[in-house]
Design a protein around this motif. Structure first.
Motif, PDB file in Angstrom:
ATOM      1  N   ALA A   1      75.859 -19.812  58.159  1.00  0.00           N
ATOM      2  CA  ALA A   1      75.184 -20.165  59.407  1.00  0.00           C
ATOM      3  C   ALA A   1      74.205 -19.074  59.829  1.00  0.00           C
ATOM      4  O   ALA A   1      73.074 -19.366  60.247  1.00  0.00           O
ATOM      5  CB  ALA A   1      76.219 -20.406  60.506  1.00  0.00           C
ATOM      6  N   LYS A   2      74.619 -17.831  59.715  1.00  0.00           N
ATOM      7  CA  LYS A   2      73.748 -16.738  60.154  1.00  0.00           C
ATOM      8  C   LYS A   2      72.514 -16.609  59.270  1.00  0.00           C
ATOM      9  O   LYS A   2      71.439 -16.219  59.746  1.00  0.00           O
ATOM     10  CB  LYS A   2      74.536 -15.431  60.196  1.00  0.00           C
ATOM     11  CG  LYS A   2      75.567 -15.417  61.323  1.00  0.00           C
ATOM     12  CD  LYS A   2      76.035 -14.031  61.666  1.00  0.00           C
ATOM     13  CE  LYS A   2      76.818 -14.042  62.973  1.00  0.00           C
ATOM     14  NZ  LYS A   2      77.205 -12.696  63.418  1.00  0.00           N
ATOM     15  N   GLU A   3      72.654 -16.938  58.011  1.00  0.00           N
ATOM     16  CA  GLU A   3      71.486 -16.944  57.125  1.00  0.00           C
ATOM     17  C   GLU A   3      70.460 -17.982  57.560  1.00  0.00           C
ATOM     18  O   GLU A   3      69.295 -17.913  57.171  1.00  0.00           O
ATOM     19  CB  GLU A   3      71.921 -17.214  55.689  1.00  0.00           C
ATOM     20  CG  GLU A   3      72.680 -16.059  55.053  1.00  0.00           C
ATOM     21  CD  GLU A   3      73.299 -16.426  53.709  1.00  0.00           C
ATOM     22  OE1 GLU A   3      73.662 -15.503  52.956  1.00  0.00           O
ATOM     23  OE2 GLU A   3      73.419 -17.644  53.418  1.00  0.00           O
ATOM     24  N   ARG A   4      70.884 -18.921  58.379  1.00  0.00           N
ATOM     25  CA  ARG A   4      70.009 -19.994  58.880  1.00  0.00           C
ATOM     26  C   ARG A   4      69.709 -19.838  60.361  1.00  0.00           C
ATOM     27  O   ARG A   4      69.316 -20.781  61.043  1.00  0.00           O
ATOM     28  CB  ARG A   4      70.649 -21.351  58.571  1.00  0.00           C
ATOM     29  CG  ARG A   4      70.574 -21.678  57.075  1.00  0.00           C
ATOM     30  CD  ARG A   4      71.659 -22.616  56.614  1.00  0.00           C
ATOM     31  NE  ARG A   4      71.506 -22.864  55.158  1.00  0.00           N
ATOM     32  CZ  ARG A   4      71.932 -22.014  54.223  1.00  0.00           C
ATOM     33  NH1 ARG A   4      72.536 -20.877  54.573  1.00  0.00           N
ATOM     34  NH2 ARG A   4      71.737 -22.288  52.943  1.00  0.00           N
ATOM     35  N   GLY A   5      69.923 -18.618  60.857  1.00  0.00           N
ATOM     36  CA  GLY A   5      69.549 -18.304  62.226  1.00  0.00           C
ATOM     37  C   GLY A   5      70.509 -18.789  63.283  1.00  0.00           C
ATOM     38  O   GLY A   5      70.138 -18.896  64.457  1.00  0.00           O
TER      39      GLY A   5
ATOM     40  N   SER B   1      79.015  -9.652  75.179  1.00  0.00           N
ATOM     41  CA  SER B   1      78.521 -10.863  75.825  1.00  0.00           C
ATOM     42  C   SER B   1      77.885 -11.783  74.789  1.00  0.00           C
ATOM     43  O   SER B   1      77.240 -11.320  73.843  1.00  0.00           O
ATOM     44  CB  SER B   1      77.504 -10.519  76.912  1.00  0.00           C
ATOM     45  OG  SER B   1      76.401  -9.818  76.360  1.00  0.00           O
ATOM     46  N   TRP B   2      78.095 -13.090  74.942  1.00  0.00           N
ATOM     47  CA  TRP B   2      77.453 -14.085  74.099  1.00  0.00           C
ATOM     48  C   TRP B   2      76.133 -14.503  74.737  1.00  0.00           C
ATOM     49  O   TRP B   2      75.965 -14.376  75.952  1.00  0.00           O
ATOM     50  CB  TRP B   2      78.355 -15.315  73.957  1.00  0.00           C
ATOM     51  CG  TRP B   2      79.638 -15.079  73.225  1.00  0.00           C
ATOM     52  CD1 TRP B   2      80.866 -14.844  73.773  1.00  0.00           C
ATOM     53  CD2 TRP B   2      79.825 -15.049  71.808  1.00  0.00           C
ATOM     54  NE1 TRP B   2      81.812 -14.668  72.797  1.00  0.00           N
ATOM     55  CE2 TRP B   2      81.194 -14.796  71.563  1.00  0.00           C
ATOM     56  CE3 TRP B   2      78.973 -15.206  70.716  1.00  0.00           C
ATOM     57  CZ2 TRP B   2      81.732 -14.705  70.290  1.00  0.00           C
ATOM     58  CZ3 TRP B   2      79.504 -15.122  69.439  1.00  0.00           C
ATOM     59  CH2 TRP B   2      80.873 -14.877  69.224  1.00  0.00           C
ATOM     60  N   PRO B   3      75.197 -15.022  73.963  1.00  0.00           N
ATOM     61  CA  PRO B   3      73.989 -15.592  74.571  1.00  0.00           C
ATOM     62  C   PRO B   3      74.380 -16.802  75.422  1.00  0.00           C
ATOM     63  O   PRO B   3      75.453 -17.381  75.224  1.00  0.00           O
ATOM     64  CB  PRO B   3      73.145 -15.988  73.355  1.00  0.00           C
ATOM     65  CG  PRO B   3      74.121 -16.167  72.241  1.00  0.00           C
ATOM     66  CD  PRO B   3      75.200 -15.152  72.488  1.00  0.00           C
ATOM     67  N   PRO B   4      73.525 -17.207  76.358  1.00  0.00           N
ATOM     68  CA  PRO B   4      73.875 -18.328  77.241  1.00  0.00           C
ATOM     69  C   PRO B   4      74.199 -19.614  76.490  1.00  0.00           C
ATOM     70  O   PRO B   4      75.035 -20.405  76.935  1.00  0.00           O
ATOM     71  CB  PRO B   4      72.629 -18.495  78.117  1.00  0.00           C
ATOM     72  CG  PRO B   4      71.949 -17.169  78.072  1.00  0.00           C
ATOM     73  CD  PRO B   4      72.222 -16.619  76.717  1.00  0.00           C
ATOM     74  N   THR B   5      73.535 -19.835  75.372  1.00  0.00           N
ATOM     75  CA  THR B   5      73.800 -21.010  74.540  1.00  0.00           C
ATOM     76  C   THR B   5      73.899 -20.564  73.090  1.00  0.00           C
ATOM     77  O   THR B   5      73.488 -19.461  72.735  1.00  0.00           O
ATOM     78  CB  THR B   5      72.693 -22.070  74.678  1.00  0.00           C
ATOM     79  OG1 THR B   5      71.449 -21.521  74.208  1.00  0.00           O
ATOM     80  CG2 THR B   5      72.536 -22.511  76.134  1.00  0.00           C
ATOM     81  N   GLU B   6      74.433 -21.435  72.248  1.00  0.00           N
ATOM     82  CA  GLU B   6      74.633 -21.078  70.840  1.00  0.00           C
ATOM     83  C   GLU B   6      73.917 -22.051  69.917  1.00  0.00           C
ATOM     84  O   GLU B   6      73.794 -23.245  70.201  1.00  0.00           O
ATOM     85  CB  GLU B   6      76.130 -21.072  70.526  1.00  0.00           C
ATOM     86  CG  GLU B   6      76.475 -20.534  69.142  1.00  0.00           C
ATOM     87  CD  GLU B   6      76.017 -19.099  68.947  1.00  0.00           C
ATOM     88  OE1 GLU B   6      74.810 -18.907  68.638  1.00  0.00           O
ATOM     89  OE2 GLU B   6      76.849 -18.191  69.103  1.00  0.00           O
ATOM     90  N   LYS B   7      73.455 -21.506  68.778  1.00  0.00           N
ATOM     91  CA  LYS B   7      72.910 -22.317  67.698  1.00  0.00           C
ATOM     92  C   LYS B   7      73.993 -22.472  66.639  1.00  0.00           C
ATOM     93  O   LYS B   7      74.638 -21.493  66.254  1.00  0.00           O
ATOM     94  CB  LYS B   7      71.671 -21.642  67.095  1.00  0.00           C
ATOM     95  CG  LYS B   7      70.532 -21.436  68.083  1.00  0.00           C
ATOM     96  CD  LYS B   7      69.379 -20.679  67.440  1.00  0.00           C
ATOM     97  CE  LYS B   7      68.248 -20.451  68.424  1.00  0.00           C
ATOM     98  NZ  LYS B   7      67.132 -19.666  67.826  1.00  0.00           N
ATOM     99  N   VAL B   8      74.168 -23.694  66.167  1.00  0.00           N
ATOM    100  CA  VAL B   8      75.298 -24.004  65.282  1.00  0.00           C
ATOM    101  C   VAL B   8      74.820 -24.764  64.051  1.00  0.00           C
ATOM    102  O   VAL B   8      73.944 -25.626  64.143  1.00  0.00           O
ATOM    103  CB  VAL B   8      76.363 -24.831  66.045  1.00  0.00           C
ATOM    104  CG1 VAL B   8      77.488 -25.252  65.113  1.00  0.00           C
ATOM    105  CG2 VAL B   8      76.919 -24.027  67.212  1.00  0.00           C
ATOM    106  N   GLN B   9      75.422 -24.427  62.906  1.00  0.00           N
ATOM    107  CA  GLN B   9      75.071 -25.062  61.636  1.00  0.00           C
ATOM    108  C   GLN B   9      76.331 -25.584  60.958  1.00  0.00           C
ATOM    109  O   GLN B   9      77.360 -24.905  60.928  1.00  0.00           O
ATOM    110  CB  GLN B   9      74.384 -24.047  60.712  1.00  0.00           C
ATOM    111  CG  GLN B   9      74.053 -24.548  59.325  1.00  0.00           C
ATOM    112  CD  GLN B   9      72.963 -25.599  59.324  1.00  0.00           C
ATOM    113  OE1 GLN B   9      71.951 -25.438  60.012  1.00  0.00           O
ATOM    114  NE2 GLN B   9      73.149 -26.662  58.568  1.00  0.00           N
ATOM    115  N   LEU B  10      76.266 -26.794  60.422  1.00  0.00           N
ATOM    116  CA  LEU B  10      77.375 -27.326  59.640  1.00  0.00           C
ATOM    117  C   LEU B  10      77.393 -26.652  58.274  1.00  0.00           C
ATOM    118  O   LEU B  10      76.380 -26.617  57.570  1.00  0.00           O
ATOM    119  CB  LEU B  10      77.234 -28.837  59.474  1.00  0.00           C
ATOM    120  CG  LEU B  10      78.354 -29.531  58.689  1.00  0.00           C
ATOM    121  CD1 LEU B  10      79.666 -29.472  59.455  1.00  0.00           C
ATOM    122  CD2 LEU B  10      77.969 -30.983  58.391  1.00  0.00           C
ATOM    123  N   ALA B  11      78.547 -26.118  57.877  1.00  0.00           N
ATOM    124  CA  ALA B  11      78.690 -25.478  56.571  1.00  0.00           C
ATOM    125  C   ALA B  11      79.058 -26.534  55.519  1.00  0.00           C
ATOM    126  O   ALA B  11      79.625 -27.572  55.841  1.00  0.00           O
ATOM    127  CB  ALA B  11      79.760 -24.400  56.624  1.00  0.00           C
TER     128      ALA B  11
END
Length: 279
Positions: free
Chosen positions: A159-163, A121-131
């Motif tokens: 992205a994961k390094e930035r949460g 399952s994914w979290p209800p919303t996602e955090k996204v970072q521009l690479a």
């Protein structure tokens, strides 16, 4: 992730303990292969026809031999049954098989590997970072679902390094392209927009189904070249993929967004209506 007990390798079900890939397989040596990831819910693969058609196209572009459509369906059913799964993430991978240590392909048969794992399952919303890297919209593998995923792995790690749980990339024209395993939609001044296939993004199956679902209910969604500045200006944004469906973005490059916003919520509902009818 719990590893599967059984998989399909070159025409038969094998246990993960007994299954062996050649150390000379070009999928391993040089990333010479293609794949499809699809979901199965309640024993029924979703959008299987569209996934097979894209697999055929990827094979045509890369010059690989594709399995037949009956084999595609048979292998998915077999790994689901062998692992006792009703809901699963299934990956079908084809490579050119054994080859030399350079870029030349070997003359032997290719490798076919099909694996099924329980759906996460994914979290209800996602955090996204521009690479900070670009996608080549005119590269030989543009729009191909290739196993050459090194760039995606690096961008997602960034992205994961930035949460964050997903990264976005732009193309060589500094236009928004796609995520590492997803397509992206934005709402700008009330308009729903997504990058065109000419941007170099993958022709996502869920992306196309969302476009069709929107058209059915009268939601206007335009495919337009999008300068990267839209990430600073959009009111809403969401990701699409076979495992995410329509996934609202709550944090975009550190900027909070309403998630889901009204447009995203309408798209989610339209997509679910299509899903319920077995698209």
């Amino acid at each position: 992730m719990t590893p599967p007990q059984f998989l399909w390798l070159n025409g038969r079900i094998q246990s993960t303990e007994e299954a062996r890939l050649s150390p000379l397989d070009h999928g391993f040596l040089v990333g010479d292969g293609v794949f499809e990831t699809l979901v199965v819910r309640r024993g029924k693969p979703f959008a299987a026809k569209q996934h097979y058609e894209r697999l055929v196209k990827s094979c045509e572009v890369t010059g690989l031999h594709c399995i037949s459509e009956p084999t595609f369906h048979e292998s998915i059913s077999a790994v689901m049954q062998a692992n006792g799964l009703q809901d699963a993430r299934v990956r079908v991978t084809l490579t050119s098989g054994d080859g030399p240590l350079g870029s030349d392909r070997g003359a032997g048969e290719g490798t076919v590997l099909v694996v099924a794992t329980p759906l996460n399952s994914w979290p209800p919303t996602e955090k996204v970072q521009l690479a900070p890297w670009t996608r080549n919209s005119r590269g030989a593998l543009a729009s191909v679902k290739s196993v050459s995923y090194g760039e995606n792995v690096r961008a997602l790690l960034y992205a994961k390094e930035r949460g964050c749980g997903e990264a976005l990339v732009v193309n060589e024209s500094n236009q928004l392209c796609e995520g590492t395993g997803s397509n992206v939609f934005v709402v700008l001044e009330g308009r729903l927009l997504t990058p065109p296939l000419s941007s170099g993004c993958l022709a996502g199956i869920t992306r196309q189904l969302v476009l069709e679902a929107c058209a059915k209910v009268g939601i206007v969604c335009l495919e337009e070249d999008l300068p990267v500045v839209v990430l600073e200006e959009c009111e809403e944004a969401f990701l699409t993929s076979s495992t995410r469906d329509v996934h609202p973005i709550s944090l975009l490059n550190g900027r909070a967004l309403q998630a889901p916003g009204s447009v995203t919520l309408a798209v989610q509902q339209a997509f679910q209506q299509m899903y319920a009818t077995g698209a």
